[in-house]
Design a protein around this motif. Structure first.
Motif, PDB file in Angstrom:
ATOM      1  N   VAL A  77       0.746  -0.978  -0.010  1.00  0.00           N
ATOM      2  CA  VAL A  77       0.017  -0.197   0.056  1.00  0.00           C
ATOM      3  C   VAL A  77       0.772   1.167   0.027  1.00  0.00           C
ATOM      4  O   VAL A  77       1.507   1.584   0.853  1.00  0.00           O
ATOM      5  CB  VAL A  77      -0.816   0.101   1.289  1.00  0.00           C
ATOM      6  N   ASP A  78       0.992   1.935  -1.172  1.00  0.00           N
ATOM      7  CA  ASP A  78       1.911   3.119  -1.113  1.00  0.00           C
ATOM      8  C   ASP A  78       1.337   4.362  -0.392  1.00  0.00           C
ATOM      9  O   ASP A  78       0.152   4.348  -0.057  1.00  0.00           O
ATOM     10  CB  ASP A  78       2.246   3.414  -2.785  1.00  0.00           C
ATOM     11  N   PRO A  79       2.416   5.260   0.033  1.00  0.00           N
ATOM     12  CA  PRO A  79       2.205   6.350   0.676  1.00  0.00           C
ATOM     13  C   PRO A  79       0.829   7.201   0.481  1.00  0.00           C
ATOM     14  O   PRO A  79       0.020   7.463   1.189  1.00  0.00           O
ATOM     15  CB  PRO A  79       3.223   6.996   0.716  1.00  0.00           C
ATOM     16  N   ILE A  80       0.536   7.113  -1.017  1.00  0.00           N
ATOM     17  CA  ILE A  80      -0.598   7.948  -1.442  1.00  0.00           C
ATOM     18  C   ILE A  80      -1.999   7.384  -1.092  1.00  0.00           C
ATOM     19  O   ILE A  80      -2.733   8.007  -0.561  1.00  0.00           O
ATOM     20  CB  ILE A  80      -0.440   8.149  -2.819  1.00  0.00           C
ATOM     21  N   ALA A  81      -1.875   5.987  -1.204  1.00  0.00           N
ATOM     22  CA  ALA A  81      -3.215   5.107  -0.938  1.00  0.00           C
ATOM     23  C   ALA A  81      -3.371   5.371   0.575  1.00  0.00           C
ATOM     24  O   ALA A  81      -4.415   5.198   1.066  1.00  0.00           O
ATOM     25  CB  ALA A  81      -2.961   3.870  -1.459  1.00  0.00           C
TER      26      ALA A  81
END
Length: 110
Positions: A77-81
């Motif tokens: 889960v990338d930082p934006i998500a």
């Protein structure tokens, strides 16, 4: 075929943002992975939150590892998500498709 299933929760705005992020960024990354076939993103409203379920389809478990690495059961889960979500599962589950039917199959035998 392998299905990789993950869940997250967001408020209405976060859910809309997550869908846009998935379509514009996550799908692009997935599209470069050998054996990746498609994704489904499901949503369900629950008591002021939106549950988001992603299901990504790969030919083989080795292809999943091409996307997620050797620790493929850990959610990516990338930082934006992460910023769009209230909470999310830290792990994913994998299923093998045992039976797939579509609406064009005649089940009456006629």
């Amino acid at each position: 075929m392998i299905v990789r299933k993950w869940r997250g929760w967001a408020d209405k705005n976060g859910a809309n943002g997550y869908l846009q992020h998935f379509a514009a960024h996550v799908q692009v990354k997935l599209g470069k992975v050998r054996g990746y076939r498609k994704a489904l993103v499901l949503t369900q409203e629950q008591g002021g939150e939106t549950e988001i379920v992603t299901m990504t389809f790969f030919d083989r478990l080795e292809d999943v590892k091409g996307f997620a690495g050797e620790q493929y059961e850990v959610a990516k889960v990338d930082p934006i998500a992460q910023g769009l979500l209230i909470r999310y599962d830290k792990s994913v589950t994998h299923f093998e498709i045992a039976l797939e039917l579509d609406s064009n199959v005649n089940t009456t035998g006629q």
